[in-house]
Structure formats: structure tokens, C-alpha cells
Design a protein around this motif. Structure first.
Motif, mmCIF file in Angstrom:
data_model
loop_
_atom_site.group_PDB
_atom_site.id
_atom_site.type_symbol
_atom_site.label_atom_id
_atom_site.label_comp_id
_atom_site.label_asym_id
_atom_site.label_seq_id
_atom_site.Cartn_x
_atom_site.Cartn_y
_atom_site.Cartn_z
ATOM 1 N N ILE A 172 0.875 -1.169 0.000
ATOM 2 C CA ILE A 172 0.000 0.000 0.000
ATOM 3 C C ILE A 172 0.916 1.223 0.000
ATOM 4 C CG2 ILE A 172 -1.802 1.290 1.203
ATOM 5 C CD1 ILE A 172 -2.698 -1.309 2.450
ATOM 6 N N THR A 173 1.279 1.656 -1.195
ATOM 7 C CA THR A 173 2.164 2.803 -1.313
ATOM 8 C C THR A 173 1.374 4.016 -1.776
ATOM 9 O OG1 THR A 173 2.709 2.348 -3.621
ATOM 10 C CG2 THR A 173 4.113 1.306 -1.933
ATOM 11 N N LEU A 174 1.961 5.180 -1.578
ATOM 12 C CA LEU A 174 1.317 6.407 -2.045
ATOM 13 C C LEU A 174 1.190 6.364 -3.566
ATOM 14 C CD1 LEU A 174 0.148 9.154 -1.416
ATOM 15 C CD2 LEU A 174 2.453 10.086 -1.498
ATOM 16 N N SER A 175 2.189 5.813 -4.223
ATOM 17 C CA SER A 175 2.159 5.708 -5.679
ATOM 18 C C SER A 175 0.966 4.872 -6.146
ATOM 19 C CB SER A 175 3.470 5.080 -6.165
ATOM 20 O OG SER A 175 3.423 4.849 -7.547
ATOM 21 N N ASN A 176 0.760 3.716 -5.509
ATOM 22 C CA ASN A 176 -0.377 2.860 -5.881
ATOM 23 C C ASN A 176 -1.707 3.530 -5.541
ATOM 24 O OD1 ASN A 176 1.315 0.900 -6.882
ATOM 25 N ND2 ASN A 176 1.180 -0.404 -5.083
ATOM 26 N N LEU A 177 -1.755 4.228 -4.420
ATOM 27 C CA LEU A 177 -2.983 4.936 -4.044
ATOM 28 C C LEU A 177 -3.322 5.989 -5.089
ATOM 29 C CD1 LEU A 177 -5.295 5.629 -2.100
ATOM 30 C CD2 LEU A 177 -3.677 7.105 -0.872
ATOM 31 N N VAL A 178 -2.332 6.745 -5.530
ATOM 32 C CA VAL A 178 -2.572 7.787 -6.535
ATOM 33 C C VAL A 178 -3.012 7.168 -7.854
ATOM 34 C CG1 VAL A 178 -1.452 9.601 -7.904
ATOM 35 C CG2 VAL A 178 -1.055 9.479 -5.444
ATOM 36 N N LYS A 179 -2.440 6.031 -8.231
ATOM 37 C CA LYS A 179 -2.867 5.340 -9.455
ATOM 38 C C LYS A 179 -4.338 4.952 -9.365
ATOM 39 C CE LYS A 179 1.603 3.232 -10.548
ATOM 40 N NZ LYS A 179 2.328 1.941 -10.629
ATOM 41 N N VAL A 180 -4.720 4.373 -8.246
ATOM 42 C CA VAL A 180 -6.109 3.924 -8.064
ATOM 43 C C VAL A 180 -7.056 5.122 -8.044
ATOM 44 C CG1 VAL A 180 -7.692 2.794 -6.447
ATOM 45 C CG2 VAL A 180 -5.470 1.765 -6.947
ATOM 46 N N LEU A 181 -6.678 6.175 -7.308
ATOM 47 C CA LEU A 181 -7.519 7.375 -7.277
ATOM 48 C C LEU A 181 -7.659 7.989 -8.664
ATOM 49 C CD1 LEU A 181 -6.310 9.093 -3.974
ATOM 50 C CD2 LEU A 181 -8.505 7.971 -4.376
ATOM 51 N N GLY A 182 -6.571 7.954 -9.439
ATOM 52 C CA GLY A 182 -6.618 8.492 -10.794
ATOM 53 C C GLY A 182 -7.586 7.729 -11.681
ATOM 54 N N VAL A 183 -7.563 6.416 -11.597
ATOM 55 C CA VAL A 183 -8.477 5.584 -12.393
ATOM 56 C C VAL A 183 -9.926 5.872 -11.999
ATOM 57 C CG1 VAL A 183 -9.229 3.202 -12.795
ATOM 58 C CG2 VAL A 183 -6.793 3.773 -12.851
#
Length: 118
Positions: A62-73
Motif C-alpha cells: 500500500i504505497t502512495l504511488s499505488n494509491l494515486v494510481k487507483v484514485l486516478g483511475v
């Protein structure tokens, strides 16, 4: 009310784990609202299905990078700023911002000297 706000009357979340769990539950609800499987969401976010599954279940990476990817989608990147509390200035920082002290000026007082006699 946007989709990431707390729906109940008690907006306070106790503890980091509970806060993460609440956020991941809301992300899952958004994914289901789009009628996407975990595999479809993973594909759209550029993650493997097991990585996304672990992310959504609160395990693994659970990284900030993955969170931002999911939020972007999901179209929720603007909501990321709402998750960050406003900055408050610490008292120690405030004291550092005070202007430098200046040396007191010494006032020279004229002393009367006796005048020389002629």
C-alpha cells in the motif's frame, strides 16, 4: 457529500489501521460503482491482479504511488488534498521567525567641561 467523506454522524476515525480500512472500503465501493472486477481495476491502474487484491484488502504494497494510481483511475485525485490535514505552525517555528534582536544604542550624553580660563 462526496464519495470519500464519512457517511455516519461520527466523522472521527480512531487509529491508522481503522483509517486505512475505511479508505480502502470506500475505494472498493467506488470500484463496484463502476461495475469493475478487481482484475479490471488492476489493469486500469497498471498493477497485477494479486497486487491490487492485496492493496484493496489492506495487505502488501500500500504505497502512495499505488494509491494515486487507483484514485486516478476512479477520477478521485482531487480528493487526495482533502485527506491531508492543514499545516499548523509549531511554536518553536514561530519563535525562529522573530526578527533578530538589535543591540541597544548607547546615548552619548554631552558632559560639560570647564572652559579654560584666558
Amino acid at each position: 457529500m462526496n464519495s470519500l467523506q464519512q457517511p455516519d454522524s461520527n466523522p472521527v476515525v480512531q487509529g491508522d489501521r481503522e483509517a486505512v480500512r475505511t479508505m480502502l472500503d470506500r475505494l472498493r465501493q467506488q470500484r463496484l460503482k463502476h461495475n469493475w472486477s478487481q482484475a479490471e481495476m488492476a489493469r486500469r491502474a497498471g498493477l497485477s491482479r494479486p497486487a491490487y487484491q492485496n492493496f484493496e484488502n489492506g495487505y502488501g504494497n500500500i504505497t502512495l504511488s499505488n494509491l494515486v494510481k487507483v484514485l486516478g483511475v476512479l477520477g478521485l485525485t482531487n480528493n487526495l488534498a482533502q485527506m491531508v490535514p492543514p499545516l499548523t505552525e509549531e511554536p518553536t517555528l514561530a519563535s525562529l521567525a522573530k526578527p533578530a534582536r538589535q543591540r541597544a544604542h548607547v546615548r552619548r550624553v554631552a558632559t560639560s567641561k570647564p572652559e579654560p580660563s584666558p
